[in-house]
Design a protein around this motif. Structure first.
Motif, mmCIF file in Angstrom:
data_model
loop_
_atom_site.group_PDB
_atom_site.id
_atom_site.type_symbol
_atom_site.label_atom_id
_atom_site.label_comp_id
_atom_site.label_asym_id
_atom_site.label_seq_id
_atom_site.Cartn_x
_atom_site.Cartn_y
_atom_site.Cartn_z
ATOM 1 N N ARG A 775 -5.071 49.476 13.759
ATOM 2 C CA ARG A 775 -4.341 49.707 12.592
ATOM 3 C C ARG A 775 -3.637 48.501 11.935
ATOM 4 O O ARG A 775 -2.505 48.223 12.587
ATOM 5 C CB ARG A 775 -3.574 51.079 12.627
ATOM 6 C CG ARG A 775 -4.187 52.102 12.909
ATOM 7 C CD ARG A 775 -3.181 53.455 13.407
ATOM 8 N NE ARG A 775 -4.052 54.601 13.746
ATOM 9 C CZ ARG A 775 -3.544 55.748 13.923
ATOM 10 N NH1 ARG A 775 -2.189 55.816 13.875
ATOM 11 N NH2 ARG A 775 -4.238 56.866 14.187
ATOM 12 N N GLN A 776 -3.794 47.798 10.854
ATOM 13 C CA GLN A 776 -3.303 46.840 10.428
ATOM 14 C C GLN A 776 -1.886 47.237 9.674
ATOM 15 O O GLN A 776 -1.777 48.108 9.110
ATOM 16 C CB GLN A 776 -3.885 46.141 9.306
ATOM 17 C CG GLN A 776 -3.324 44.812 9.086
ATOM 18 C CD GLN A 776 -3.844 44.257 7.542
ATOM 19 O OE1 GLN A 776 -4.361 44.843 6.774
ATOM 20 N NE2 GLN A 776 -3.366 43.164 7.223
ATOM 21 N N ILE A 782 -7.142 42.746 5.672
ATOM 22 C CA ILE A 782 -8.386 43.161 6.048
ATOM 23 C C ILE A 782 -8.729 44.254 5.504
ATOM 24 O O ILE A 782 -7.920 45.104 5.096
ATOM 25 C CB ILE A 782 -8.559 43.160 7.568
ATOM 26 C CG1 ILE A 782 -7.816 44.025 8.349
ATOM 27 C CG2 ILE A 782 -8.412 41.939 8.474
ATOM 28 C CD1 ILE A 782 -8.136 44.509 9.749
ATOM 29 N N ALA A 783 -10.231 44.511 5.210
ATOM 30 C CA ALA A 783 -10.569 45.796 4.843
ATOM 31 C C ALA A 783 -11.773 46.372 5.587
ATOM 32 O O ALA A 783 -12.815 45.613 5.833
ATOM 33 C CB ALA A 783 -10.806 45.713 3.136
ATOM 34 N N PRO A 784 -11.905 47.555 6.081
ATOM 35 C CA PRO A 784 -10.843 48.698 5.883
ATOM 36 C C PRO A 784 -9.671 47.914 6.994
ATOM 37 O O PRO A 784 -9.773 47.249 7.857
ATOM 38 C CB PRO A 784 -11.332 49.710 6.373
ATOM 39 C CG PRO A 784 -12.465 49.351 7.414
ATOM 40 C CD PRO A 784 -12.949 48.138 6.775
ATOM 41 N N THR A 808 -3.214 35.116 10.665
ATOM 42 C CA THR A 808 -3.109 36.002 11.690
ATOM 43 C C THR A 808 -2.978 37.613 11.151
ATOM 44 O O THR A 808 -2.161 38.075 10.047
ATOM 45 C CB THR A 808 -1.690 35.951 12.320
ATOM 46 O OG1 THR A 808 -2.009 34.501 13.022
ATOM 47 C CG2 THR A 808 -1.584 36.727 13.531
ATOM 48 N N VAL A 809 -3.681 38.406 11.637
ATOM 49 C CA VAL A 809 -3.876 39.884 11.333
ATOM 50 C C VAL A 809 -2.781 40.610 12.359
ATOM 51 O O VAL A 809 -2.966 40.362 13.710
ATOM 52 C CB VAL A 809 -5.068 40.517 11.400
ATOM 53 C CG1 VAL A 809 -5.044 42.076 11.199
ATOM 54 C CG2 VAL A 809 -5.984 39.862 10.427
ATOM 55 N N LYS A 829 -1.342 40.701 17.775
ATOM 56 C CA LYS A 829 -1.407 39.581 16.939
ATOM 57 C C LYS A 829 -2.736 38.721 17.221
ATOM 58 O O LYS A 829 -2.811 38.452 18.097
ATOM 59 C CB LYS A 829 -0.325 38.343 16.886
ATOM 60 C CG LYS A 829 1.189 39.259 16.578
ATOM 61 C CD LYS A 829 2.218 37.980 16.586
ATOM 62 C CE LYS A 829 3.448 38.658 16.018
ATOM 63 N NZ LYS A 829 4.601 37.770 16.171
ATOM 64 N N LEU A 830 -3.841 38.675 16.117
ATOM 65 C CA LEU A 830 -5.035 38.196 16.425
ATOM 66 C C LEU A 830 -5.314 37.351 15.226
ATOM 67 O O LEU A 830 -5.428 37.812 14.053
ATOM 68 C CB LEU A 830 -6.183 39.577 16.443
ATOM 69 C CG LEU A 830 -5.878 40.376 17.635
ATOM 70 C CD1 LEU A 830 -6.821 41.651 17.198
ATOM 71 C CD2 LEU A 830 -5.929 39.905 18.771
#
Length: 950
Positions: A775-776, A782-784, A808-809, A829-830
């Motif tokens: 879950r971002q 990002i989507a979704p 970073t996501v 963190k990716l």
């Protein structure tokens, strides 16, 4: 001198022409340099005059629709800005810096009430003459600057403290605005106002038009030229294409024709004849503005708070995006949301609609109608221009727009009054005109008049081989309503067909030409129109008796024309065609001609082209196409045919983050090895679907066989605003064919693809078949925003999502084992990666663990090595095993590893049996040991026991 509205406007015309040369360096507002223009100094007296005139009741300023839309927009922008100050946690300086730009917008609005409330009709035209003269002086100085002051912007400002860093433009016209795009829109505004006068039939001096047009061309600003074109279309749409306007355009074209080569060379020097990085750079702010609108649809990110929003998203800034963002209305939408965008559009539409009421009023003076038409065209042009350069909110342009809109408001009041007075006499005049015109019949006083439209077409049919008239060829005309009529050509090949009562639209009419021994061909695009005068016939020209290819092309061998080659064409199986002449022989320029007839309809011949020459290897090009034609005329070369080995390859460019095939991306092929080619570097730009092609020419000076060899080089992708991507050692082999060979696809940018493993903390082993969700929570969008998956047999799960930018996501990983409470691993963190690989993020543990060590020491602190440690659970949560034995290591520690059923603690007894030299059977028992579960895969020291020496 008394400060009247007209005096104030005259002074502002002077400060306008001084442009950015009149900037006064200022301090920093919100971390940005904030120089003050001379125009800004007029805002205080401007509002003093407006307030003084209105409060004293000297003039009446009604709150019209333009004022209403402006007030609503300011209210919403203020609310949006206040929310931005809170959201981005701005300090006082940053908050004032952001708010100052909204305050400036409000202050510049003051030009509208000054003009609308304080001027009369005569004042309007007099005031605009001041601004027109100012812009003409601006253009004249710009022409001087092009010749004598190259790099003028750097002479004025070197980007020091309190001054902007202007781009180096060389000899491009920047004048006093120091930027070619801003200079271009100012010149376009003056041109549109003058062109509107020409469209209205008013006299306009030619020399100012020439000076303004030349100055605009020398800006080499594509956005300004586009804005001018759109503005001219708006004028034509409003007032029609008048002959005076056509004459002006033709005169300008003829006057500029001798200089077209010089201008093209001048523009080419700035890479303005192709889609360069400057043009592609516009795409980035558009996409970012759309993303900001999507994420903040109601109120936007705040008026001029876009830099903070970009910083929050980790976007790289370029150009002027650290201060604002190009995109015009998109930028407005990003700042104030969809509601603010609609309000701003309402403001623009209200101004154009008011201008429309003026130009459509027949009782209004011609100069008033011309002014209103020009003001509307300028509005449309600025909106289009602002999508590429942020001119919609540029103070110089804002000032002119408010003055033009206010002037139209004055003209509307005057024309509304005059139209009421004129109504009483208009109706009788119209009635008399109708009576007069209906009294005359269409054929009155004419012997060749007809009352019904008809088709009356004529033409000549000739033989393709010599151009002489072809007799006895059958011609059939078929109308859209099904009516058909035929005739036969005479001895000179002439024919004529007349069909009465033809429909008004003949765009779908056809003419069939059939000579003896052929099925004939059908012409669908003859351009037939109806006639209303007897004897008035439409001549369609000279057509050939059969569908014929009079094909010419140039043979190219190793980059040079090939003379003396024999060229033959053999149609493919099933295609009927006859060579009218013998095989073509290429001349000194490599040009050959093939004359081929087909008894069938028009279309394209497909076959094999055979090229023979005594000095080179023969070439056969299969799948060669030649178009059939019907109009007779001098043939011309339709291109070139490369033989003796070609290097033509096609490929696609993908954006790695989304796998989209993007157009407009610059690509280079840089030769590094292999055979010698004329082009060491080939620069292209991707077209539709991200496609690009590379065409290289082997060097004619290399006397080596080409087949089986090739060229080696690097393919370099150079997207605007992103680092370049290089693919090395790309091989392009030489081949002999018409086909374009494929290189596949090349990707640039960064992708987001990660794999991770889920282990239980209690066992430190992969856990298969477990549902997980990523879950971002922040970072790159990002989507979704929620990615679901299930671990495979190795406990592995993959996370993939399209990304439109780099960054970073950040998110939470939720593990949901069946029958157990879900566990959340936070703040993962990716980052995006500049390749297509699936990257491993590591091992992530979940669930409670009981992994403890029990330390056994002697009283003096010496470790007890080799002692047996027996754990026996007595109470607490269920855990396995209930009893375990381990042996202390060199540090005196033994492991107690249990598998808990849930979170909590276990309570038990530790029995230590030391080795020799302790007496056999000696043991030490410790009760009531509490061991709590923990969320980790680590081993924790549970306790330390000390026993007596042996």
């Amino acid at each position: 001198m008394r400060l009247t509205p007209r005096v104030l406007l005259a002074v502002s015309a002077v400060t306008l022409v001084l442009g950015n040369v009149g900037r006064i360096p200022g301090g920093a507002l919100g971390g940005r340099n904030a120089p003050i223009g001379l125009n800004d100094l007029l805002l205080a007296p401007l509002w003093l005059v407006v307030i003084g005139v209105v409060l004293r009741g000297q003039r009446r300023w009604t709150l019209d629709t333009t004022t209403g839309w402006s007030a609503l927009f300011v209210a919403l922008a203020s609310l949006s800005t206040m929310m931005a100050v809170s959201h981005f946690s701005m300090d006082a300086g940053e908050a004032f810096g952001v708010s100052a730009f909204l305050i400036r917008w409000v202050l510049y609005f003051g030009w509208y009430p000054l003009v609308a409330a304080c001027l009369d009709v005569d004042d309007v035209h007099a005031v605009w003459r001041h601004f027109d003269s100012a812009i003409l002086c601006f253009a004249i100085f710009g022409l001087f600057q092009v010749v004598f002051l190259p790099g003028f912007a750097q002479m004025i400002s070197d980007g020091g403290v309190g001054a902007p860093q202007w781009d180096v433009q060389g000899r491009r016209l920047v004048s006093t605005l120091l930027d070619p795009n801003f200079a271009g829109i100012l010149l376009a505004i003056a041109l549109l106002m003058r062109i509107a006068r020409v469209a209205e039939g008013l006299n306009e001096r030619k020399l100012p038009l020439i000076v303004l047009s030349a100055a605009l061309l020398l800006t080499v600003s594509r956005s300004s030229l586009l804005a001018l074109a759109v503005g001219i279309l708006a004028i034509v749409a409003a007032r029609g294409l008048k002959m005076r306007l056509v004459k002006v355009f033709l005169g300008g074209a003829l006057l500029g024709l001798p200089f077209i080569t010089l201008f093209l060379a001048f523009a080419s020097g700035f890479n303005k004849l192709r889609v360069d990085a400057s043009a592609l750079q516009r795409l980035v702010p558009w996409l970012r503005a759309l993303e900001l609108i999507r994420d903040n649809p109601a109120l936007g990110v705040g008026f001029n708070a876009v830099p903070f929003a970009q910083l929050e998203r980790g976007w790289r800034t370029f150009g002027g995006s650290d201060v604002s963002m190009d995109g015009g209305l998109l930028f407005v939408g990003a700042m104030t949301g969809v509601i603010g965008l609609l309000l701003y559009v309402g403001l623009l539409v209200s101004a154009v609609r008011r201008a429309r009421r003026v130009w459509r009023n027949a009782q209004a003076p011609a100069q008033d109608r011309a002014f209103a038409t020009g003001a509307a065209a300028v509005t449309v042009a600025v909106v289009v221009h602002s999508f590429f350069v942020n001119s919609l909110l540029l103070p110089f342009v804002m000032q002119l727009l408010w003055i033009l809109w206010g002037s139209v408001r004055v003209l509307q009041r005057a024309t509304h009054t005059s139209s009421i007075k004129a109504r009483s006499i208009v109706r009788p005049v119209i009635g008399l005109a109708i009576a007069a015109t209906t009294a005359c019949t269409p054929c009155s006083g004419s012997l060749d008049c007809t009352t019904s439209p008809r088709l009356d077409a004529t033409g000549t049919i000739v033989r393709a081989v010599d151009g002489k008239g072809a007799a006895n060829v059958r011609i059939t005309a078929t109308l859209p309503n099904g009516t058909a009529k035929s005739t036969t050509t005479n001895s000179e090949g002439r024919w004529r067909i007349v069909i009465d009562d033809a429909p008004g639209d003949l765009s779908n009419a056809t003419i069939t030409v059939a000579s003896a021994g052929s099925n004939g061909y059908v012409v669908h695009d003859a351009g037939l129109t109806t006639r209303t005068g007897a004897g008035d016939s439409q001549d369609v020209g000279r057509w050939m008796s059969k569908a014929t290819a009079r094909y010419q092309a140039a043979l190219i061998y190793r980059g040079l024309p090939l003379a003396g080659a024999t060229v033959t064409f053999t149609p493919a199986a099933g295609i009927l065609a006859t060579n009218v002449k013998s095989p073509g022989i290429s001349n000194g320029g490599g040009i050959f001609e093939l004359d081929i007839e087909s008894p069938n309809d028009l279309g394209t011949l497909v076959g094999s082209l055979h090229v023979a020459h005594p000095d080179i290897r023969a070439s056969d090009l299969n799948g060669f196409t030649i178009p059939l034609e019907y109009k007779y005329g001098l043939p011309g070369p339709k291109g070139s045919v490369t033989i003796g080995g070609v290097i033509s390859y096609g490929a696609q460019v993908l954006f790695r983050g989304t796998h989209e095939q993007l157009s407009g991306v610059p690509v280079e092929f840089q030769r590094t090895a292999g055979i010698s080619t004329i082009e060491s570097i080939v620069r292209v730009t991707t077209g539709g679907n991200g496609f690009f092609r590379l065409d290289l020419t082997p060097n004619v000076s290399d006397n080596i066989p080409l087949f089986g060899f090739g060229v080696v080089g690097d393919v370099v992708i150079k997207p605007v605003g992103l680092p370049e991507t290089r693919y090395t050692n790309v091989h392009l082999n030489v081949y002999d064919s018409l086909s374009l060979r494929s290189l596949g696809s090349f990707a640039y940018g960064e992708s987001w693809a990660w794999a991770l493993e889920i282990w239980r903390n209690s066992t430190l082993a992969p856990t298969p078949g477990v549902d997980v969700e990523f879950r971002q929570t922040s970072g790159l969008a990002i989507a979704p925003t929620v990615i679901k998956g299930r671990t495979d047999a190795g406990g592995r799960v993959e996370l993939r999502s399209p990304v439109h930018d780099t960054g970073t996501v950040i998110g939470d990983l939720v593990v949901m084992p069946a029958g157990e409470p879900q566990k959340t691993i936070r703040n993962i963190k990716l980052r995006t990666s500049p390749d297509d690989n699936l990257h491993f993020a590591g091992v992530f543990g979940f669930g409670p663990a009981l992994r403890y060590q029990i330390e056994v020491l002697q009283v003096n602190g010496t470790p007890v090595v080799g002692a047996q440690v027996l754990w026996t659970q007595s109470s607490g949560i269920a855990a396995t095993p209930s009893s375990s034995i381990s042996t202390t290591d060199a540090s005196g520690r033994a492991s107690v590893t249990l598998l808990p059923s849930t979170d909590g603690e276990v309570v038990g007894t530790i029995r230590v049996t030391p080795p020799a030299p302790w007496t056999a059977g000696t043991s030490f028992t410790f009760t009531n040991l509490h061991l709590a579960t923990f969320e980790s895969g680590s081993t924790v020291l549970g306790t330390s026991y000390r026993i007596s020496a042996p």
